[in-house]
Design an enzyme around this catalytic site. Sequence first.
Site, PDB file in Angstrom:
ATOM      1  N   LYS A  54       0.835  -1.216   0.000  1.00 13.89           N
ATOM      2  CA  LYS A  54       0.000   0.000   0.000  1.00 13.89           C
ATOM      3  C   LYS A  54       0.865   1.260   0.000  1.00 13.89           C
ATOM      4  O   LYS A  54       0.639   2.169  -0.791  1.00 13.89           O
ATOM      5  CB  LYS A  54      -0.898   0.005   1.247  1.00 13.89           C
ATOM      6  N   ASN A  55       1.849   1.300   0.897  1.00 19.84           N
ATOM      7  CA  ASN A  55       2.625   2.533   1.046  1.00 19.84           C
ATOM      8  C   ASN A  55       3.604   2.763  -0.092  1.00 19.84           C
ATOM      9  O   ASN A  55       4.239   3.821  -0.156  1.00 19.84           O
ATOM     10  CB  ASN A  55       3.354   2.552   2.395  1.00 19.84           C
ATOM     11  N   CYS A 115      -5.635  13.398  13.105  1.00 22.18           N
ATOM     12  CA  CYS A 115      -5.769  12.008  12.710  1.00 22.18           C
ATOM     13  C   CYS A 115      -5.717  11.199  13.977  1.00 22.18           C
ATOM     14  O   CYS A 115      -5.122  11.623  14.966  1.00 22.18           O
ATOM     15  CB  CYS A 115      -4.606  11.649  11.789  1.00 22.18           C
ATOM     16  N   ARG A 138       0.242  14.889  13.185  1.00 20.98           N
ATOM     17  CA  ARG A 138       0.772  14.664  11.844  1.00 20.98           C
ATOM     18  C   ARG A 138       0.726  15.889  10.928  1.00 20.98           C
ATOM     19  O   ARG A 138       0.035  15.900   9.912  1.00 20.98           O
ATOM     20  CB  ARG A 138       0.039  13.482  11.196  1.00 20.98           C
ATOM     21  N   PRO A 139       1.487  16.901  11.260  1.00 24.93           N
ATOM     22  CA  PRO A 139       1.532  18.082  10.382  1.00 24.93           C
ATOM     23  C   PRO A 139       2.312  17.804   9.094  1.00 24.93           C
ATOM     24  O   PRO A 139       2.916  16.733   8.958  1.00 24.93           O
ATOM     25  CB  PRO A 139       2.271  19.105  11.240  1.00 24.93           C
ATOM     26  N   ASP A 196       4.351   0.876  12.274  1.00 27.93           N
ATOM     27  CA  ASP A 196       3.198   0.176  11.696  1.00 27.93           C
ATOM     28  C   ASP A 196       3.104  -1.288  12.148  1.00 27.93           C
ATOM     29  O   ASP A 196       2.135  -1.970  11.819  1.00 27.93           O
ATOM     30  CB  ASP A 196       3.248   0.237  10.156  1.00 27.93           C
ATOM     31  N   ARG A 245      -8.692  -0.525   4.643  1.00 31.95           N
ATOM     32  CA  ARG A 245      -7.806   0.494   4.082  1.00 31.95           C
ATOM     33  C   ARG A 245      -6.440  -0.104   3.782  1.00 31.95           C
ATOM     34  O   ARG A 245      -5.747   0.392   2.894  1.00 31.95           O
ATOM     35  CB  ARG A 245      -7.619   1.652   5.083  1.00 31.95           C
TER      36      ARG A 245
END
Length: 421
Positions: free
Chosen positions: A22-23, A116, A121-122, A306, A398
Amino acid sequence: MDSIEIVGGNRLVGTVPISGAKNAALPILAAALLADGEHVFRNVPNLRDVHTMTRLLERLGAQAEYTDGQVRVNLSRAIEPTAPYDLVKQMRASVLVLGPLVARCGRAVVSLPGGCAIGARPIDQHLKGLSAMGADVELHHGYVEVTVPGGRLRGSDIALDFPTHTGTENLMCAAVLAKGRTTLTNCAREPEIEELARVLNKMGGRIEGAGTSVISIEGVDSLHPIDHAIIPDRIEAGTFMVAAAATAGDLLLEGIGFEPLEAVIAKLREAGATVEREGDGIRVVGSRPIRPTDVITQPHPGFPTDMQAQFMMLMCLAKGTSRITETVFENRFMHVSELNRMGAKIQVNGRTATVKGVDRLEGAEVMATDLRASASLVVAGLVAEGTTYVRRVYHLDRGYEHIEEKLIPLGANIERVSGNA
Ligand code: UD1
């Protein structure tokens, strides 16, 4: 909304094909914006986030179609460089279109991703890099508006404050069409960054050093479309490794090498699992007792954030106490209260969770709170006594391709229940 129902207690045994990452797929699909013509991407996982990205590309003016693990992206119409809130809010990684849009169009308007579940998470590092390359950056009404006077970014030396993963990818995509050389230092080193560099170079880019902390990019005038198969998903593989260890199972993960998973493999071995190369894959055999093991998450090549929730779940069954420290995100322990409802003994103090191993977990009704937390709850359900109901599984969809369809042939008693049943 679908739920997953699991009756725990079965060992997992068999072979699991690992899906495309996915990433890696998300930044690669965004990078297609950099070249006119038709791209073909293969081994693309069938995931909600991938479909969000193809919808976003369509909204920007590309044609993007997913069929059977392939995405064709065709850029033959004008691009309208605006990424709206309704799509960006569904997936923070939508911000990956920012670099390609600015490079291609000389301007972009992208909704700020906002808060989030796993932290603030900027994207300040992404914006700092674009400014250094000559862009004007303004924030208006929840959108970031980037304009490049003269239309073309110029190469620059950029030192990131933190090795941000998508930030590194955005800046690579921005720099690939800039005038002159860009040097990025303190870059993220994840395998997906190397994969994006491979893709950009295949398109005609000139990038060196991806996979190290210094990436050098010599800007080119144009890029061309490509046909490319995406690398396997190391986090999906890591999740199945934990499932093998937790169920005292025996799994062969097909199509994934050791290299992207070295930190996870080291910790699984410390916990008592046997992990060996076999053919083009990895075999993991779990055994008892599970040994307590401390983990600190770090940017790659450290232990991936993760995999933190899944590994914590494994430590719930260890003979002794483990400490799991999360350094990448400030608020990534939402799975703790759900695991505790299943009988785990976890206490959080700041960024560290202390996990006292228990003899068994009990099935319960639990709520998925983010993507990897959901995966940890599914694995917990596989080992728990009785039935576990994991609600809100859209998070799982997701990032995991048909997780229940992959688990059933391995012996899991798992079922997806649709709607509010
Ligand atoms: C990516 C991955 C995600 C993974 C994470 C860390 C994708 C699509 N997502 O997310 O699965 O969990 O890397 O490995 O690839 N930060 C800033 N300013 C910035 C950027 C980041 O302060 O401009 C901070 C974040 O708030 C966070 C940390 O840096 O605390 C890591 O974020 P980052 O590496 O950017 O994660 P993502 O790229 O969003």
